[in-house]
Scaffold this active site. Structure first.
Site, PDB file in Angstrom:
ATOM      1  N   ARG A 166      -2.700   2.659  -6.324  1.00  0.00           N
ATOM      2  CA  ARG A 166      -2.878   1.374  -7.011  1.00  0.00           C
ATOM      3  C   ARG A 166      -4.374   1.164  -7.228  1.00  0.00           C
ATOM      4  O   ARG A 166      -5.180   1.977  -6.802  1.00  0.00           O
ATOM      5  CB  ARG A 166      -2.265   0.223  -6.200  1.00  0.00           C
TER       6      ARG A 166
ATOM      7  N   ASN B 248      -4.732  -8.575  -6.722  1.00  0.00           N
ATOM      8  CA  ASN B 248      -4.603  -8.396  -5.279  1.00  0.00           C
ATOM      9  C   ASN B 248      -5.844  -7.680  -4.758  1.00  0.00           C
ATOM     10  O   ASN B 248      -6.111  -6.545  -5.160  1.00  0.00           O
ATOM     11  CB  ASN B 248      -3.362  -7.543  -4.973  1.00  0.00           C
ATOM     12  N   GLU B 249      -6.597  -8.362  -3.923  1.00  0.00           N
ATOM     13  CA  GLU B 249      -7.759  -7.752  -3.256  1.00  0.00           C
ATOM     14  C   GLU B 249      -8.668  -6.980  -4.219  1.00  0.00           C
ATOM     15  O   GLU B 249      -8.754  -5.749  -4.170  1.00  0.00           O
ATOM     16  CB  GLU B 249      -7.302  -6.841  -2.109  1.00  0.00           C
TER      17      GLU B 249
ATOM     18  N   GLU C 237      -2.337 -13.105   3.640  1.00  0.00           N
ATOM     19  CA  GLU C 237      -1.628 -12.004   4.301  1.00  0.00           C
ATOM     20  C   GLU C 237      -2.152 -11.898   5.719  1.00  0.00           C
ATOM     21  O   GLU C 237      -3.341 -12.103   5.964  1.00  0.00           O
ATOM     22  CB  GLU C 237      -1.917 -10.657   3.613  1.00  0.00           C
TER      23      GLU C 237
ATOM     24  N   TRP D 101      -3.132   1.354   8.562  1.00  0.00           N
ATOM     25  CA  TRP D 101      -4.276   2.011   7.919  1.00  0.00           C
ATOM     26  C   TRP D 101      -5.463   2.212   8.863  1.00  0.00           C
ATOM     27  O   TRP D 101      -6.556   2.523   8.428  1.00  0.00           O
ATOM     28  CB  TRP D 101      -4.696   1.239   6.671  1.00  0.00           C
TER      29      TRP D 101
ATOM     30  N   GLU E 222       3.347   2.747   2.671  1.00  0.00           N
ATOM     31  CA  GLU E 222       3.116   1.903   3.855  1.00  0.00           C
ATOM     32  C   GLU E 222       4.341   1.827   4.768  1.00  0.00           C
ATOM     33  O   GLU E 222       4.652   0.784   5.328  1.00  0.00           O
ATOM     34  CB  GLU E 222       2.680   0.518   3.380  1.00  0.00           C
TER      35      GLU E 222
ATOM     36  N   TYR F 225       4.909   2.779   7.705  1.00  0.00           N
ATOM     37  CA  TYR F 225       4.686   2.491   9.122  1.00  0.00           C
ATOM     38  C   TYR F 225       4.149   1.083   9.395  1.00  0.00           C
ATOM     39  O   TYR F 225       3.881   0.721  10.526  1.00  0.00           O
ATOM     40  CB  TYR F 225       3.694   3.505   9.703  1.00  0.00           C
TER      41      TYR F 225
END
Ligand code: GLA
Ligand code: GLA
Length: 705
Positions: free
Chosen positions: A158, A196-197, A346, A354, A394, A396
């Protein structure tokens, strides 16, 4: 400046009444003036609430596009049972919302919004521009960003887009507009998150050309740019705008600073297209934000946040456990972007995926962390994410519900939190954090120091947090704001490493001090101007006259230097500035002990009264003990109230005020203990009244009076 004096009387009086005590002068005599003061004069504001967006929201990041619709119902029922009252959706769903160019498919999203509504769950819509679909990248390869090494990014992850690319902006704007057309009046949609971010820049030729044009507009003439960047140095002189490169790290400091400012303006412009597209169709009650990343500094957050309705951030611990001082400073930083309450958009449900070691927060720590955010002025806590996606990068990451759709152990803790939020919502409505102390944050200064730390160990964020922590432990509330923010509401303003002083900041600080404010400058302050050039005066540059002293020389230290003076004896680390006193009324507070010879016996901290205000310069990196004493001295000099001084260091205390109430929020990050409250208060979570509270490790208390 009468307003200033009156309003600061008002606050100390509140604190005297509320069982907190004030160091310094007794201001009780000012009672009659104090009641005239509007409480707003100190406020960072609460957010306006709307029918489905209350003052305390609990949320989850939900990705309905990843699941068969037949499973939505059970997910939403579990959310409702946990008192989750909002979901954020769609921020990565571009390929589902526009599977082919111009073919907008939003009916599934409408069904998701309605399904959530049935469970009393409001919706925040994310625009999907952080995750462009493959057709877009294939058809418009120019929208892919160019990495620093000149290679193009690609599809499959992304954030592979070029934020400066006109075509990308247009396509991102269009999908945002389509969403807003459909949902701008939807009563269950309460807000928007753009993208997003924001994170990745692009370094291609077209961006370089935009940068050159941006510089041309700013400087007007190359002569001016060459002079202000001192490009005669190393033959850097430009004869044509097209010669100016992009440099991220090792270029001329003027070039570096301008690139960062360009990056910030370009994010602002990128965001503005989506903001305008949404605002053209959405009711104003649908408030708009983007989720930022705390101390991340790829762009100036004051520049980018100014067009938003509210600020929000993604609060991840990563590895280890919550450092509540640093994390609290980050909440306050975010609250300071728009000087309003904010959202935690979030946060981690236990753990992330990460980090080097993605350990879980302990049992109880997630709840304490949520209340910690609320104490600092957050109006929402949202868990990323609700349910593990079956595939994707993602797998995990921590969640509240496993891929099988049933709760993980943490679910019950969040459910408890949800029940507590419901109890506390009406009490927290209309309240915010009010501070008498501001710590200044400045992106230009941080960048400038980071490009040339001179001692690698010197971290400007650590400098800020170290002052912040000592001040907050006494005052229990600190604002973190820009150096150009209105300061007259503060009794004390501390600028830990204000390396770059722009003309606007100089004016703001000087006016503040001359109006009776107490300003403390930390190391490395006032060295550079708005072009990242050295000032032709020594530090603190244009404030040297006011200080009546200047930095004669700075030294990166190989070992600690002894310190002695009004704040007792201690050690200075990393960096030391030798101060020369010029004015007879500038007082030496601290001196260096025996060190490299140059520093021996020389002033390390000085102060000067200016009317009813003062200016202080601290040239040493104080150790913890000395910094605490320095903080106590600063509060005493400026008349800032000390709040609940008996509370142990491992307990966080926050106070929110408004609507004629005070809400005191405590979290215990150490062993179990009993804490005396300064007065009898109503126990918001347990009911009844209390004069003391016993808290287990990670225990939380919420009280009002
Ligand atoms: C080298 C270079 C000089 C200067 C110094 C700095 O010797 O020749 O131009 O950069 O380093 O130490
Ligand atoms: C960021 C992103 C989310 C998710 C989380 C994981 O905050 O915004 O999409 O990747 O990290 O921690």
């Amino acid at each position: 400046m009468p307003t200033f004096l009156i309003s600061f009387v008002g606050l100390s009086l509140n604190n005297i009444e509320s069982g907190c005590y004030s160091v310094g002068v007794n201001r009780l005599i000012a009672f009659s003036i104090a009641i005239l003061v509007s409480a707003q004069s100190f406020a960072q504001a609460p957010l306006p609430s709307s029918p489905r967006r209350g003052p305390l929201m609990l949320g989850a990041a939900w990705y309905p596009e990843q699941w068969p619709e037949s499973q939505w119902e059970s997910d939403l029922a579990l959310m409702e049972a946990a008192h989750i009252n909002f979901v954020r959706v769609a921020e990565f769903a571009w390929s589902t919302m526009e599977p082919k160019e111009g073919d907008y498919q939003l009916d599934w999203l409408e069904r998701a919004v309605r399904a959530a509504e049935k469970h009393h769950i409001a919706v925040v819509l994310g625009t999907p521009s952080a995750a462009p679909p493959a057709w877009l990248t294939q058809k418009y390869p120019e929208t892919l960003r160019t990495k620093e090494d000149g290679r193009k990014d690609e599809h499959g992850n992304r954030q592979q887009f070029d934020w400066s690319n006109a075509k990308y902006r247009e396509l991102a704007g269009k999908v945002a507009e389509k969403m807003a057309e459909k949902f701008g009046h939807d009563k269950n949609v309460v807000g928007w998150q753009i993208d997003n971010e924001y994170a990745n820049e692009s370094y291609g030729d077209a961006t370089q050309k935009q940068f050159q044009d941006w510089l041309k507009k700013k400087y007007g003439s190359l002569d001016d740019l060459n002079r202000r960047w001192t490009t005669a140095y190393w033959s850097e002189t430009y004869q044509d705008w097209s010669q100016i490169p992009i440099e991220e790290r090792y270029g001329n400091p003027g070039l570096l600073l301008n690139w960062k400012e360009f990056v910030s303006d370009t994010w602002r412009g990128y965001q503005k297209i989506q903001l305008d597209a949404i605002r053209a169709h959405a009711e104003p009650r649908q408030i708009i934000t983007t989720n930022m990343m705390g101390w991340f500094d790829a762009y100036d957050h004051y520049t980018v946040s100014q067009d938003l309705d509210f600020a929000s951030w993604d609060n991840y611990v990563g590895s280890g456990h919550l450092d509540f001082v640093r994390n609290g400073a980050t909440h306050d930083l975010t609250r300071g972007f728009l000087r309003k309450n904010f959202w935690v958009m979030e946060t981690q449900p236990g753990f992330v995926n990460w980090h080097a070691n993605n350990n879980s927060l302990d049992k109880g720590e997630v709840r304490a962390m949520a209340w910690h955010a609320i104490g600092h002025g957050s109006e929402a806590v949202e868990y990323w994410q609700w349910r593990s996606a079956l595939n994707g990068q993602e797998q995990y990451h921590g969640v509240l519900v496993g891929a099988d759709g049933t709760p993980v152990p943490l679910y019950d803790e969040v459910k408890q939190l949800g029940a507590e939020f419901e109890k506390a919502a009406s009490v927290l409505a209309g309240t915010t954090v009010k501070s008498e102390v501001a710590v200044l944050n400045d992106y230009e200064s941080r960048w400038a120091v980071n490009w040339q730390r001179h001692n690698r160990a010197y971290d400007p964020v650590n400098a800020l947090v170290s002052y912040y922590g000592s001040l907050r432990a006494l005052a229990r509330s600190v604002d973190v704001v820009a150096d150009t923010a209105p300061l007259d509401r503060y009794k004390l303003v501390v600028a830990p490493a204000l390396n770059v002083l722009t003309p606007a900041a100089v004016k703001n600080l000087e006016t503040y001090v001359r109006g009776g404010g107490h300003l403390v400058l930390g190391q490395r302050s006032g060295m550079k101007d708005a072009d990242n050039s050295l000032y032709s005066q020594r530090q603190p540059g244009p404030l040297t006259e006011l200080l009546g002293a200047r930095v004669e020389q700075w030294y990166a230290l190989e070992k600690d230097v002894p310190l002695e003076g009004d704040w007792g004896a201690g050690q200075g680390a990393m960096w030391a500035e030798l101060i020369g006193v010029k004015a007879p009324d500038t007082k030496v507070l601290m001196r260096y002990g025996k060190s490299n010879g140059w520093l021996d016996g020389q002033p390390a901290a000085v102060t000067r009264k200016v009317g009813k205000g003062s200016i202080t310069y601290i040239g040493a990196w104080l150790d913890d003990g000395e910094r605490k004493k320095a903080a106590a001295w600063m509060l005493s000099e400026s008349g800032v109230s000390v709040v609940m001084p008996e509370v142990p260091e491992d307990v966080e205390v926050s106070v929110r005020e408004g609507e004629g109430r005070h809400v005191v929020i405590l979290e215990n990050f150490g062993d179990a203990k009993t804490i005396a409250l300064p007065r009898e208060m109503t126990d918001v979570l347990k009911g009844g009244t209390a004069k003391s509270v016993t808290l287990e490790k990670y225990g939380v208390g919420v009280f009002r009076y």
